[in-house]
Design a protein around this motif. Sequence first.
Motif, PDB file in Angstrom:
ATOM      1  N   ILE A   2       0.604  -0.961   0.218  1.00 34.66           N
ATOM      2  CA  ILE A   2      -0.343  -0.293  -0.282  1.00 34.66           C
ATOM      3  C   ILE A   2       0.652   0.788  -0.089  1.00 34.66           C
ATOM      4  O   ILE A   2       0.753   2.146  -0.165  1.00 34.66           O
ATOM      5  N   GLY A   3       1.572   1.563  -0.291  1.00 33.06           N
ATOM      6  CA  GLY A   3       2.743   1.911  -0.484  1.00 33.06           C
ATOM      7  C   GLY A   3       2.829   3.045  -1.150  1.00 33.06           C
ATOM      8  O   GLY A   3       3.654   4.231  -1.235  1.00 33.06           O
ATOM      9  N   THR A   4       2.537   2.967  -2.204  1.00 34.36           N
ATOM     10  CA  THR A   4       1.954   4.206  -3.033  1.00 34.36           C
ATOM     11  C   THR A   4       0.720   5.009  -3.418  1.00 34.36           C
ATOM     12  O   THR A   4       0.300   3.728  -2.628  1.00 34.36           O
ATOM     13  N   ARG A   5      -0.100   5.625  -3.611  1.00 37.43           N
ATOM     14  CA  ARG A   5      -1.185   6.202  -4.635  1.00 37.43           C
ATOM     15  C   ARG A   5      -2.119   4.732  -4.924  1.00 37.43           C
ATOM     16  O   ARG A   5      -2.820   4.751  -4.902  1.00 37.43           O
ATOM     17  N   GLU A   6      -1.701   4.622  -5.719  1.00 39.45           N
ATOM     18  CA  GLU A   6      -2.142   3.533  -7.005  1.00 39.45           C
ATOM     19  C   GLU A   6      -1.959   2.103  -5.694  1.00 39.45           C
ATOM     20  O   GLU A   6      -3.051   1.724  -6.493  1.00 39.45           O
ATOM     21  N   LEU A   7      -1.354   1.503  -5.090  1.00 40.39           N
ATOM     22  CA  LEU A   7      -1.439   0.522  -4.537  1.00 40.39           C
ATOM     23  C   LEU A   7      -2.553   0.561  -3.361  1.00 40.39           C
ATOM     24  O   LEU A   7      -3.372  -0.256  -3.596  1.00 40.39           O
ATOM     25  N   LEU A   8      -2.573   1.501  -2.753  1.00 42.10           N
ATOM     26  CA  LEU A   8      -3.284   2.063  -1.672  1.00 42.10           C
ATOM     27  C   LEU A   8      -4.855   2.221  -2.520  1.00 42.10           C
ATOM     28  O   LEU A   8      -5.900   1.295  -1.913  1.00 42.10           O
ATOM     29  N   HIS A   9      -5.019   2.382  -3.220  1.00 41.65           N
ATOM     30  CA  HIS A   9      -6.248   2.371  -4.410  1.00 41.65           C
ATOM     31  C   HIS A   9      -6.733   1.154  -4.789  1.00 41.65           C
ATOM     32  O   HIS A   9      -8.268   0.780  -4.407  1.00 41.65           O
ATOM     33  N   ALA A  10      -6.094   0.480  -5.066  1.00 39.97           N
ATOM     34  CA  ALA A  10      -6.545  -0.719  -5.921  1.00 39.97           C
ATOM     35  C   ALA A  10      -6.667  -1.352  -4.242  1.00 39.97           C
ATOM     36  O   ALA A  10      -7.712  -2.369  -4.080  1.00 39.97           O
ATOM     37  N   TRP A  11      -5.513  -1.450  -3.409  1.00 39.04           N
ATOM     38  CA  TRP A  11      -5.867  -2.591  -2.717  1.00 39.04           C
ATOM     39  C   TRP A  11      -7.633  -2.001  -1.228  1.00 39.04           C
ATOM     40  O   TRP A  11      -8.871  -2.974  -0.980  1.00 39.04           O
ATOM     41  N   LEU A  12      -7.579  -0.626  -1.239  1.00 33.37           N
ATOM     42  CA  LEU A  12      -9.290  -0.259  -0.561  1.00 33.37           C
ATOM     43  C   LEU A  12     -10.282  -0.462  -1.783  1.00 33.37           C
ATOM     44  O   LEU A  12     -11.311  -0.780  -1.067  1.00 33.37           O
ATOM     45  N   THR A  13      -9.970  -0.625  -2.910  1.00 30.14           N
ATOM     46  CA  THR A  13     -11.336  -1.298  -3.968  1.00 30.14           C
ATOM     47  C   THR A  13     -11.282  -2.311  -3.826  1.00 30.14           C
ATOM     48  O   THR A  13     -12.991  -2.908  -3.808  1.00 30.14           O
ATOM     49  N   ARG A  14     -10.631  -2.925  -4.028  1.00 31.43           N
ATOM     50  CA  ARG A  14     -10.334  -4.526  -3.661  1.00 31.43           C
ATOM     51  C   ARG A  14     -11.112  -4.986  -2.518  1.00 31.43           C
ATOM     52  O   ARG A  14     -12.141  -6.152  -2.065  1.00 31.43           O
ATOM     53  N   HIS A  15     -11.149  -4.666  -1.355  1.00 34.93           N
ATOM     54  CA  HIS A  15     -11.877  -4.598  -0.202  1.00 34.93           C
ATOM     55  C   HIS A  15     -13.090  -3.979   0.632  1.00 34.93           C
ATOM     56  O   HIS A  15     -13.306  -3.080   1.759  1.00 34.93           O
TER      57      HIS A  15
ATOM     58  N   LEU B  47     -15.324  -2.777   3.947  1.00 37.58           N
ATOM     59  CA  LEU B  47     -15.047  -1.850   4.761  1.00 37.58           C
ATOM     60  C   LEU B  47     -16.401  -0.739   4.898  1.00 37.58           C
ATOM     61  O   LEU B  47     -16.170   0.181   5.296  1.00 37.58           O
ATOM     62  N   GLY B  48     -16.805  -0.624   4.066  1.00 38.86           N
ATOM     63  CA  GLY B  48     -18.712  -0.756   4.235  1.00 38.86           C
ATOM     64  C   GLY B  48     -18.539   0.813   3.445  1.00 38.86           C
ATOM     65  O   GLY B  48     -19.260   1.928   3.498  1.00 38.86           O
ATOM     66  N   LEU B  49     -17.326   1.146   2.482  1.00 38.62           N
ATOM     67  CA  LEU B  49     -17.572   1.685   1.689  1.00 38.62           C
ATOM     68  C   LEU B  49     -18.433   1.429   0.136  1.00 38.62           C
ATOM     69  O   LEU B  49     -18.337   0.810  -0.311  1.00 38.62           O
ATOM     70  N   THR B  50     -18.876   2.769  -0.922  1.00 40.00           N
ATOM     71  CA  THR B  50     -19.593   2.429  -1.800  1.00 40.00           C
ATOM     72  C   THR B  50     -18.906   2.728  -2.953  1.00 40.00           C
ATOM     73  O   THR B  50     -18.664   1.521  -4.028  1.00 40.00           O
ATOM     74  N   GLY B  51     -17.629   2.918  -2.887  1.00 36.50           N
ATOM     75  CA  GLY B  51     -16.667   2.803  -4.004  1.00 36.50           C
ATOM     76  C   GLY B  51     -15.112   3.115  -2.851  1.00 36.50           C
ATOM     77  O   GLY B  51     -15.676   3.973  -2.145  1.00 36.50           O
ATOM     78  N   ALA B  52     -13.594   2.988  -3.488  1.00 37.92           N
ATOM     79  CA  ALA B  52     -12.802   3.140  -2.869  1.00 37.92           C
ATOM     80  C   ALA B  52     -12.645   5.296  -2.931  1.00 37.92           C
ATOM     81  O   ALA B  52     -13.061   5.462  -4.229  1.00 37.92           O
ATOM     82  N   PRO B  53     -11.822   4.962  -2.043  1.00 40.58           N
ATOM     83  CA  PRO B  53     -11.566   6.915  -1.421  1.00 40.58           C
ATOM     84  C   PRO B  53     -10.844   7.369  -2.848  1.00 40.58           C
ATOM     85  O   PRO B  53      -9.992   6.646  -2.921  1.00 40.58           O
ATOM     86  N   ARG B  54     -10.587   8.409  -2.801  1.00 39.71           N
ATOM     87  CA  ARG B  54      -9.574   9.247  -3.505  1.00 39.71           C
ATOM     88  C   ARG B  54      -8.595   9.783  -2.861  1.00 39.71           C
ATOM     89  O   ARG B  54      -8.439   9.554  -1.378  1.00 39.71           O
ATOM     90  N   ILE B  55      -7.266   8.800  -3.445  1.00 44.77           N
ATOM     91  CA  ILE B  55      -6.411   9.060  -2.690  1.00 44.77           C
ATOM     92  C   ILE B  55      -5.262  10.217  -2.651  1.00 44.77           C
ATOM     93  O   ILE B  55      -4.901  10.342  -3.884  1.00 44.77           O
ATOM     94  N   GLY B  56      -4.843  11.104  -1.992  1.00 40.75           N
ATOM     95  CA  GLY B  56      -4.724  12.107  -1.984  1.00 40.75           C
ATOM     96  C   GLY B  56      -2.924  11.956  -1.627  1.00 40.75           C
ATOM     97  O   GLY B  56      -2.859  11.095  -0.888  1.00 40.75           O
ATOM     98  N   ARG B  57      -1.841  12.920  -1.874  1.00 39.52           N
ATOM     99  CA  ARG B  57      -0.747  13.220  -0.530  1.00 39.52           C
ATOM    100  C   ARG B  57      -0.493  13.027   0.315  1.00 39.52           C
ATOM    101  O   ARG B  57       0.468  11.830   0.811  1.00 39.52           O
ATOM    102  N   THR B  58      -1.515  13.309   1.112  1.00 39.65           N
ATOM    103  CA  THR B  58      -1.082  12.676   2.221  1.00 39.65           C
ATOM    104  C   THR B  58      -1.790  11.469   3.163  1.00 39.65           C
ATOM    105  O   THR B  58      -1.648  10.959   3.918  1.00 39.65           O
ATOM    106  N   ASP B  59      -2.783  10.672   2.031  1.00 40.39           N
ATOM    107  CA  ASP B  59      -3.059   9.353   2.357  1.00 40.39           C
ATOM    108  C   ASP B  59      -2.250   8.699   2.568  1.00 40.39           C
ATOM    109  O   ASP B  59      -3.302   7.323   3.473  1.00 40.39           O
ATOM    110  N   VAL B  60      -2.190   8.086   1.758  1.00 42.26           N
ATOM    111  CA  VAL B  60      -0.687   7.158   1.989  1.00 42.26           C
ATOM    112  C   VAL B  60      -0.118   6.834   3.133  1.00 42.26           C
ATOM    113  O   VAL B  60      -0.584   5.911   4.125  1.00 42.26           O
TER     114      VAL B  60
END
Length: 184
Positions: free
Chosen positions: A24-37, A41-54
Amino acid sequence: MSEPLSLRFANTRYAVRGQAHDGIGTRELLHAWLTRHADELGLTGAPRIGRTDVPAFVDLRDAVRDLIAVAVDGGRAPAHDDGVALLNRLSAGAPSWPTLVRADGRFQVVERATGDARASALAALARDAMTLLGGDLPGPLRACGAPGCVQFFIKDHPRREWCSPTCGNRVRAARHYLRHREVR
């Protein structure tokens, strides 16, 4: 049996042939992991990942890993109190409620959350980690016994010693190699 979500999250730090990797060390990897789960996580979709989110997700993951290590070793990690405080703070980050859904012919309770999707994901992971660390597990938490592996698992069978069949195969193959090498 599928491991709890927070354990799979903790295992996003892993090693391949002794090289450390971060799932999950990059925005792309984190977005992919959150999308898969997202459903878990109770999300309707993966959140947008900003620079400070990772860094926020990596900090949570590392705190969960430290706390699991304390649970596995029975010791006290240096950041133990900081990890507990982080989980408690993030857990309070999003209001949520249970919903009943029908899946695969049976009913399941799924958490849903309002507000910021990033805060909801962090809160859901923190709460799941609390359940993992403080709940009734089908077996004890363990660190994988394979050389070079940094993952954790729940020992839900008396003969289970590794996080995955791949690690078990690697250990058995190494033992086989050593036995046959010594015979020659």
